[in-house]
Design an enzyme around this catalytic site. Sequence first.
Site, PDB file in Angstrom:
ATOM      1  N   LYS A 274       0.773  -1.418   0.055  1.00  0.00           N
ATOM      2  CA  LYS A 274      -0.150   0.003  -0.128  1.00  0.00           C
ATOM      3  C   LYS A 274       0.847   1.212  -0.039  1.00  0.00           C
ATOM      4  O   LYS A 274       2.020   1.258   0.506  1.00  0.00           O
ATOM      5  CB  LYS A 274      -0.884   0.091   1.123  1.00  0.00           C
ATOM      6  CG  LYS A 274      -1.915  -0.933   1.288  1.00  0.00           C
ATOM      7  CD  LYS A 274      -2.690  -0.996   2.729  1.00  0.00           C
ATOM      8  CE  LYS A 274      -3.589  -2.171   2.758  1.00  0.00           C
ATOM      9  NZ  LYS A 274      -4.915  -1.894   1.985  1.00  0.00           N
ATOM     10  N   GLU A 346      -6.386  -9.561   0.324  1.00  0.00           N
ATOM     11  CA  GLU A 346      -6.021 -10.754   1.362  1.00  0.00           C
ATOM     12  C   GLU A 346      -7.179 -11.089   2.183  1.00  0.00           C
ATOM     13  O   GLU A 346      -7.285 -12.262   2.842  1.00  0.00           O
ATOM     14  CB  GLU A 346      -4.694 -10.489   2.214  1.00  0.00           C
ATOM     15  CG  GLU A 346      -4.911  -9.773   3.508  1.00  0.00           C
ATOM     16  CD  GLU A 346      -5.551  -8.187   3.327  1.00  0.00           C
ATOM     17  OE1 GLU A 346      -5.529  -7.756   2.295  1.00  0.00           O
ATOM     18  OE2 GLU A 346      -6.336  -7.789   4.318  1.00  0.00           O
ATOM     19  N   ARG A 348     -10.290 -11.669   1.864  1.00  0.00           N
ATOM     20  CA  ARG A 348     -11.130 -12.752   1.094  1.00  0.00           C
ATOM     21  C   ARG A 348     -10.545 -14.071   1.074  1.00  0.00           C
ATOM     22  O   ARG A 348     -11.096 -15.045   1.317  1.00  0.00           O
ATOM     23  CB  ARG A 348     -11.544 -12.254  -0.185  1.00  0.00           C
ATOM     24  CG  ARG A 348     -10.371 -12.360  -1.239  1.00  0.00           C
ATOM     25  CD  ARG A 348     -10.722 -11.533  -2.528  1.00  0.00           C
ATOM     26  NE  ARG A 348     -10.761  -9.976  -2.025  1.00  0.00           N
ATOM     27  CZ  ARG A 348     -11.220  -9.076  -2.886  1.00  0.00           C
ATOM     28  NH1 ARG A 348     -11.667  -9.378  -3.893  1.00  0.00           N
ATOM     29  NH2 ARG A 348     -11.348  -7.625  -2.465  1.00  0.00           N
TER      30      ARG A 348
END
Length: 496
Positions: A274, A346, A348
């Site tokens: 990110k 991640e 899910r």
Amino acid sequence: MAPKPTISFTRFAVPRKGAAILLSSEDAGLGEAGKACDPGEILPRAFSVAGFKGKSGTAVDVLAPAGSPLDRIVVVGTGKSEALSGYGWTRLGGSIAGQFRKAGDLTVVVDAGGTRPTPADVAELAAGILLRAYNFDTYKTRRDEASGEPAAAPRVTIQCANPTATKRAFAQAEAIAESVWLARDLVNEPANILGPVEVAAKARALEALGVKVEILTEKEMRRLGMGALLGVAQGSVRPPRLVVMQWNGGKPKDRPVAFVGKGVTFDSGGISIKPAGGMEDMKGDMGGAAAVIGLMHALAARGARANVVGVVGCVENMVDGNAQRPGDIVTSMSGQTIEVINTDAEGRLVLADALWYCNERFQPRIMVDLATLTGAVIVSLGAHHAGLFSNSDELADRLLKASSDTQERLWRLPLGPEYDKLIDTKNADMKNTGGRNGGAITGAQFLQRFVKDTPWAHLDIAGTAMGAPASEINQSWGSGFGVRLLDRLVRDHYES
Ligand code: MN
Ligand code: ZN
């Protein structure tokens, strides 16, 4: 943590110290018990000077006149006397608490012209006071005088028509409010303090309330074939945990209802890292797990007559030489294979194995998962509604009703085969992202592939669990979203 106010209930009597909080409705003004607190009749003049008409969300604050044993008299508007609903009372309690950050003796006279609320209403008001009083200050070593933070807990006396019945009702409401405090704490705690092992330990503490808690280690998850969850965890030095909580308050033969939470204790994004701005907020990527742990606490503390399972998948998603790569293909517990396109999708992967495990082991009547799953849901709904997805209209309607009652708001978004196709890939059974468009929906489609035909709902709480706008009942970054909502769902539909 801020000191928790102590709350007691008594009959109406003119208060003898501290501050008196009176209620005044828009249509009928001050109640009789309120008028008795103002023998010199200073309030009518104060109302006219301040232009106070009893509208909801307004208040008048006056110094008590010389000779009065009181310090202050605060009159809070309730709006129209008949218009207050259950949540309206909670919110009123929150706005009352908002007037009093300092310690001291407060007496709330719950009598607004014409309306002497029921014990349940007054209990809601008291719960609102507790919810508002929460403040995350665990790591403040010096008190900030200017912020008005209380040094000690206020002592709140609530005067009402039926204190005995109100006290009983409050025992339930207090259990729920304390559970919201717990969930907020879990979200607010930083990731260096609260990793997967530490979240599991917080869940373990529910054993004191009679919750059965099992904690699966990496080895056990490997034996079960949870390759999707373990792939996320492999880049962190902190080992993953799967926590299974059971509250058996219902009839022994009743199949349970199940709640599943995403517990990513920190989400760096992994190799698909990110951007730096705002990454600190990713300590809250376990808001789903916090809600499930808070809910189990609430159900046990109030002795819910229901069989309920809570499962939370706890991992840390880090960047490392051993972290999983974009393009990796993992095999989930279901046997379905997943191509990892983006290691930042991640949550899910964690839920895929947690949902499958929960469904196979418990055959639940319904399964609801909560996850700070996608930024896309924030683009769609902002911070005011969580996204609701479901394969069952009945379950969705029940959740929407609980949402409207508690004002933990949900908005239903679609599922469908056109969206489901977007996560097909030539290299495996599915891939873990469906692209930018409809990102919250493709996240939900992915999860649906792990729930078979069980009535299931997915709540994407990325916008509501953390950083949500402050409200009358919450000023904390971690909101504890979901605890009140799901407690209501269980209470309304799944208790015997
Ligand atoms: Mn992520
Ligand atoms: Zn995440």
